[in-house]
Design an enzyme around this catalytic site. Structure first.
Site, PDB file in Angstrom:
ATOM      1  N   ARG A  44      -9.310  -3.340  -0.261  1.00 36.04           N
ATOM      2  CA  ARG A  44      -9.682  -4.329  -1.289  1.00 36.04           C
ATOM      3  C   ARG A  44      -9.986  -5.663  -0.631  1.00 36.04           C
ATOM      4  O   ARG A  44      -9.566  -5.952   0.479  1.00 36.04           O
ATOM      5  CB  ARG A  44      -8.589  -4.516  -2.331  1.00 36.04           C
ATOM      6  CG  ARG A  44      -7.265  -5.068  -1.807  1.00 36.04           C
ATOM      7  CD  ARG A  44      -7.054  -6.554  -2.004  1.00 36.04           C
ATOM      8  NE  ARG A  44      -5.909  -7.054  -1.266  1.00 36.04           N
ATOM      9  CZ  ARG A  44      -5.972  -7.579  -0.070  1.00 36.04           C
ATOM     10  NH1 ARG A  44      -7.117  -7.671   0.572  1.00 36.04           N
ATOM     11  NH2 ARG A  44      -4.883  -8.022   0.547  1.00 36.04           N
ATOM     12  N   HIS A  51      -1.414 -15.039  -2.454  1.00 37.94           N
ATOM     13  CA  HIS A  51       0.035 -15.270  -2.364  1.00 37.94           C
ATOM     14  C   HIS A  51       0.624 -15.680  -3.712  1.00 37.94           C
ATOM     15  O   HIS A  51       1.604 -16.430  -3.757  1.00 37.94           O
ATOM     16  CB  HIS A  51       0.361 -16.318  -1.285  1.00 37.94           C
ATOM     17  CG  HIS A  51       0.234 -15.762   0.108  1.00 37.94           C
ATOM     18  ND1 HIS A  51       1.229 -15.038   0.702  1.00 37.94           N
ATOM     19  CD2 HIS A  51      -0.804 -15.778   0.978  1.00 37.94           C
ATOM     20  CE1 HIS A  51       0.829 -14.656   1.922  1.00 37.94           C
ATOM     21  NE2 HIS A  51      -0.411 -15.082   2.101  1.00 37.94           N
ATOM     22  N   ASP A  53       0.698 -13.010  -6.188  1.00 45.52           N
ATOM     23  CA  ASP A  53       1.062 -11.763  -6.896  1.00 45.52           C
ATOM     24  C   ASP A  53       2.577 -11.587  -6.941  1.00 45.52           C
ATOM     25  O   ASP A  53       3.111 -11.026  -7.893  1.00 45.52           O
ATOM     26  CB  ASP A  53       0.342 -10.528  -6.313  1.00 45.52           C
ATOM     27  CG  ASP A  53       0.656 -10.229  -4.861  1.00 45.52           C
ATOM     28  OD1 ASP A  53       1.157 -11.116  -4.142  1.00 45.52           O
ATOM     29  OD2 ASP A  53       0.384  -9.083  -4.427  1.00 45.52           O
ATOM     30  N   GLY A 141      -5.640  -4.259  10.006  1.00 45.50           N
ATOM     31  CA  GLY A 141      -5.189  -5.608  10.342  1.00 45.50           C
ATOM     32  C   GLY A 141      -6.181  -6.678   9.938  1.00 45.50           C
ATOM     33  O   GLY A 141      -6.135  -7.801  10.425  1.00 45.50           O
ATOM     34  N   GLY A 143      -6.629  -7.746   6.771  1.00 44.05           N
ATOM     35  CA  GLY A 143      -6.300  -8.341   5.471  1.00 44.05           C
ATOM     36  C   GLY A 143      -7.055  -7.663   4.342  1.00 44.05           C
ATOM     37  O   GLY A 143      -7.238  -8.238   3.273  1.00 44.05           O
ATOM     38  N   SER A 145      -6.147  -4.585   3.200  1.00 43.03           N
ATOM     39  CA  SER A 145      -5.230  -3.582   2.642  1.00 43.03           C
ATOM     40  C   SER A 145      -5.419  -2.187   3.202  1.00 43.03           C
ATOM     41  O   SER A 145      -5.418  -1.207   2.445  1.00 43.03           O
ATOM     42  CB  SER A 145      -5.390  -3.490   1.128  1.00 43.03           C
ATOM     43  OG  SER A 145      -4.929  -4.613   0.534  1.00 43.03           O
ATOM     44  N   ASP A 191      -2.338  -5.121  -3.736  1.00 44.72           N
ATOM     45  CA  ASP A 191      -3.099  -4.209  -2.881  1.00 44.72           C
ATOM     46  C   ASP A 191      -3.103  -2.789  -3.433  1.00 44.72           C
ATOM     47  O   ASP A 191      -4.144  -2.133  -3.515  1.00 44.72           O
ATOM     48  CB  ASP A 191      -2.517  -4.214  -1.457  1.00 44.72           C
ATOM     49  CG  ASP A 191      -2.514  -5.607  -0.864  1.00 44.72           C
ATOM     50  OD1 ASP A 191      -3.124  -6.505  -1.478  1.00 44.72           O
ATOM     51  OD2 ASP A 191      -1.900  -5.801   0.197  1.00 44.72           O
ATOM     52  N   TYR A 241       5.236 -13.983   6.150  1.00 46.46           N
ATOM     53  CA  TYR A 241       5.038 -13.552   4.757  1.00 46.46           C
ATOM     54  C   TYR A 241       6.382 -13.574   4.023  1.00 46.46           C
ATOM     55  O   TYR A 241       6.517 -14.160   2.945  1.00 46.46           O
ATOM     56  CB  TYR A 241       4.436 -12.139   4.733  1.00 46.46           C
ATOM     57  CG  TYR A 241       4.059 -11.657   3.357  1.00 46.46           C
ATOM     58  CD1 TYR A 241       2.755 -11.812   2.877  1.00 46.46           C
ATOM     59  CD2 TYR A 241       4.994 -11.051   2.515  1.00 46.46           C
ATOM     60  CE1 TYR A 241       2.396 -11.372   1.607  1.00 46.46           C
ATOM     61  CE2 TYR A 241       4.656 -10.611   1.252  1.00 46.46           C
ATOM     62  CZ  TYR A 241       3.347 -10.770   0.801  1.00 46.46           C
ATOM     63  OH  TYR A 241       3.003 -10.326  -0.463  1.00 46.46           O
TER      64      TYR A 241
HETATM   65  C1  GLA Z   1      -0.694  -9.118   1.305  1.00 45.47           C
HETATM   66  C2  GLA Z   1       0.249  -8.479   0.292  1.00 45.47           C
HETATM   67  C3  GLA Z   1      -0.200  -8.746  -1.131  1.00 45.47           C
HETATM   68  C4  GLA Z   1      -0.463 -10.231  -1.358  1.00 45.47           C
HETATM   69  C5  GLA Z   1      -1.359 -10.792  -0.254  1.00 45.47           C
HETATM   70  C6  GLA Z   1      -1.518 -12.287  -0.357  1.00 45.47           C
HETATM   71  O1  GLA Z   1      -1.937  -8.483   1.244  1.00 45.47           O
HETATM   72  O2  GLA Z   1       0.334  -7.095   0.501  1.00 45.47           O
HETATM   73  O3  GLA Z   1       0.754  -8.262  -2.037  1.00 45.47           O
HETATM   74  O4  GLA Z   1       0.722 -10.935  -1.482  1.00 45.47           O
HETATM   75  O5  GLA Z   1      -0.849 -10.500   1.035  1.00 45.47           O
HETATM   76  O6  GLA Z   1      -2.170 -12.615  -1.534  1.00 45.47           O
END
Ligand code: GLA
Length: 409
Positions: A44, A51, A53, A141, A143, A145, A191, A241
């Protein structure tokens, strides 16, 4: 692991078919029979709502035309008691126990499979020993998902193998639990939901409290989503995170409220003396990002691209300065896009996903997407010495079985 990036010239549907065929053929050559199921789950990209969710917010992601594909069949070996996964990308296989364990015994990538299998078994599902082959076009890696896509593809494959169909919401939650308990990453729900619920021509406005999705149409062929991978991943990611998440939780507790959705900037201001600087800055990001996401969803629906673009730039700035999850390379990508500007086809840009590397997402005029892409990549490499990579994607369909044979092996 090599990124199985397909030649950019291949249209998405052909890339998908080619990847499925390759994984299926690899299964057949390794196991000597045809797989009984082939499952697909996408990565996705999040357009805005970063940040938040896990902070009672709204997010606005779409599934992308990049997939994890798993071909599998019950094992033909009567003495086999585990599941064997072979990654065609890493050319490595791993045996995964089939049990209801509550934590990982495998290491590395095996933990994702183990977590999902454990979710099925502890839910009372009879999972037979099986063989599986995996291939992926989701950059790892980045970002985007890739791990959620792996989990959701595993769950979809298990649905096919066991005949036990989960409710989509249950499937997303099972996969999130696998990520929490087995991969040790305290992620939110964005995600896994994106990978399960993705729909063509739609962004998903996900309410992270009610877990309801409102479809936001995104059909305008004149506007494209350009995803640019900085191709850097700073090690900080995992620990930072969890740390941000804790800072948000402690700030909310200090405010005496249960949901960030009820917090205003004025509340934060009056609690200023009781919050650490980091808590205050995190809170400012969360409050403003929730507002921006709702505004952006409306602007998307109305085709107000310039407004969407402004909100994307503000989101990036907030992630950079207040939430502090960007990095020099992502800031460079966003700055270059901004310098290109709307005259030359860029509406807006921001980092996407967890941060500390990975990708930026840029909203561009389709006719100029190729030129924008080339300019960003060339300037990025000139400035950082790192070679980026990029592709465009339309909103894609979520996880599904590509194939299920009537007769299992
Ligand atoms: C990662 C996490 C998600 C979300 C994003 C930031 O992808 O898996 O749940 O928190 O970071 O938006």
């Amino acid at each position: 692991m090599t990124d199985l990036s397909h030649p950019a010239s291949l249209p998405a549907a052909e890339q998908f078919i080619e990847l499925c065929q390759r994984v299926e053929a690899e299964f057949q050559s390794r196991c000597g029979y045809v797989p009984s199921v082939v499952a697909a789950a996408p990565g996705r990209v999040n357009l805005i709502g970063e940040h938040v969710d896990y902070n009672h917010g709204f997010v606005l992601p779409m599934a992308i035309e990049r997939y994890v594909i798993i071909a599998a069949a019950p094992s033909s070996n009567p003495s086999q008691e585990h599941a064997t996964f072979y990654s065609s990308d890493m050319q490595e296989s791993i045996d995964v126990p089939i049990s209801a364990s509550s934590g990982p015994t495998c290491s590395g990538w095996g933990r994702y499979f183990e977590g999902v299998i454990a979710g099925f078994v502890s839910g009372g599902c009879n999972v037979p020993p099986f063989d599986a082959v995996i291939g992926s076009s989701v950059p790892r890696g980045g970002g985007l998902s890739s791990s959620a896509a792996l989990e959701v593809a595993t769950a979809t494959m298990l649905e096919g193998i066991t005949g036990q169909q989960l409710e989509p919401l249950e499937k997303a939650m099972l996969c999130q639990r696998a990520e929490h308990k087995f991969a040790g990453m305290p992620c939110g729900i964005m995600d896994q939901f994106s990978s399960v619920f993705g729909m063509p021509n739609e962004l998903m406005l996900l309410d992270c409290i009610s877990q309801e999705i409102q479809a936001v149409p995104f059909r305008d062929e004149n506007v494209s989503v350009l995803i640019t991978n900085s191709n850097v991943k700073h090690e900080l990611a995992g620990g930072a995170y969890a740390e941000r998440r804790r800072q948000c939780e402690s700030a909310l507790a200090e405010l005496g409220l249960l949901s960030w959705r009820d917090v205003t900037l004025a509340d934060l201001d009056s609690a200023r003396s009781r919050l650490t600087n980091d808590e205050l800055a995190c809170g400012r990001h969360v409050v403003t990002e929730i507002g921006r996401t709702l505004d952006a969803a409306k602007a998307f629906a109305n085709g107000q691209w310039a407004l969407v673009g402004e909100l994307m730039y503000s989101s990036h700035e907030s992630l950079q300065k207040d939430f502090r999850v960007s990095c020099a390379e992502l800031d460079t990508l966003v700055r270059i896009a901004r310098e290109i500007g709307s005259e030359d086809g860029v509406y807006g840009s921001r980092m996407t996903g967890g941060g500390f590397g990975g990708c930026s997402v840029t909203l561009v005029r389709s006719g100029l997407a190729k030129a924008v892409r080339e300019r960003i990549l060339m300037q990025y490499e000139n400035e950082t010495g790192v070679q980026g990579s990029s592709f465009t994607s339309r909103p894609a369909i979520g996880a599904h079985l590509v194939k299920r044979n009537a007769h299992d092996n």
